[in-house]
Design an enzyme around this catalytic site. Structure first.
Site, PDB file in Angstrom:
ATOM      1  N   HIS A 112     -17.841  84.904  51.247  1.00 54.79           N
ATOM      2  CA  HIS A 112     -18.459  83.915  50.362  1.00 54.79           C
ATOM      3  C   HIS A 112     -18.292  84.383  48.928  1.00 54.79           C
ATOM      4  O   HIS A 112     -18.332  85.579  48.645  1.00 54.79           O
ATOM      5  CB  HIS A 112     -19.946  83.743  50.693  1.00 54.79           C
ATOM      6  N   THR A 159     -10.128  97.004  52.436  1.00 49.49           N
ATOM      7  CA  THR A 159     -10.296  95.828  51.588  1.00 49.49           C
ATOM      8  C   THR A 159      -9.125  95.653  50.621  1.00 49.49           C
ATOM      9  O   THR A 159      -9.114  94.715  49.833  1.00 49.49           O
ATOM     10  CB  THR A 159     -11.610  95.908  50.781  1.00 49.49           C
TER      11      THR A 159
END
Length: 190
Positions: A112, A159
């Site tokens: 998000h 990541t």
């Protein structure tokens, strides 16, 4: 998720058709996919293909591997989603030839946008190159490419992209070596 990664993600809204198809898939997964014997990879390849996955010959999707949206999954020849892998493929997930994602790993293509008050869903694909190996209990985040032949050590949190033919480990992962092959008693650097 690191702030600089948010910019590489795209906004994503799930349609009603997508939601209905996922409900149907979850029923099929629960009743036909999950209870199938471990050796019936062909049966699970068939079920995934029926729901739009690209699954090539010799791929090994294990029965306990959770796949969120098969239509976003590509498994090349002899790739593997092992026991208890969670493939949260809101966006595309591509596994290269002879690629293995080991047990309890989590492939996450969605997050998000926390920089916005309404925190909209954002997605980005995950690509794991040919001969790559994501070892046990690894988290791979949205937008990550793990290069050809790369190995990600157990319990790492990835990541950012991983260079080809490297061995990385940690959270965040650091390069701890290169991947060499031993053939007939000699080491081959690739």
């Amino acid at each position: 998720m690191p702030k600089n990664n948010v910019r590489s993600l795209k906004k994503h809204k799930l349609s009603r058709a997508n939601k209905l198809l996922r409900v149907l898939w979850q029923l099929i997964w629960l009743l036909l996919y999950r209870p199938s014997p471990v050796l019936l990879h062909g049966w699970r390849r068939f079920l995934l293909r029926v729901f739009g996955a690209t699954v090539e010959k010799g791929a090994h999707p294990y029965p306990s591997a959770k796949i969120w949206a098969p239509w976003n999954l590509t498994m090349r020849q002899h790739s593997c989603l092992s026991h208890h892998v969670d493939c949260y493929c809101v966006d595309k997930v591509e596994l290269g030839v002879h690629t293995t994602v080991s047990q309890y790993s989590y492939l996450c293509t969605a997050s998000h946008d926390y920089t916005r008050r309404d925190m909209p869903l954002v997605t980005a694909p995950i690509i794991i190159g040919d001969y790559g190996w994501v070892t046990a209990d690894v988290f791979v985040g949205p937008g990550v490419t793990i290069g050809e032949g790369a190995v990600v050590g157990a319990r790492s949190t990835v990541t950012r992209n991983v260079p080809s033919w490297t061995v990385v480990a940690g959270s965040p992962p650091k390069i701890i070596g290169s991947r060499d092959f031993i053939t007939s008693g000699e080491i081959l650097n690739v």
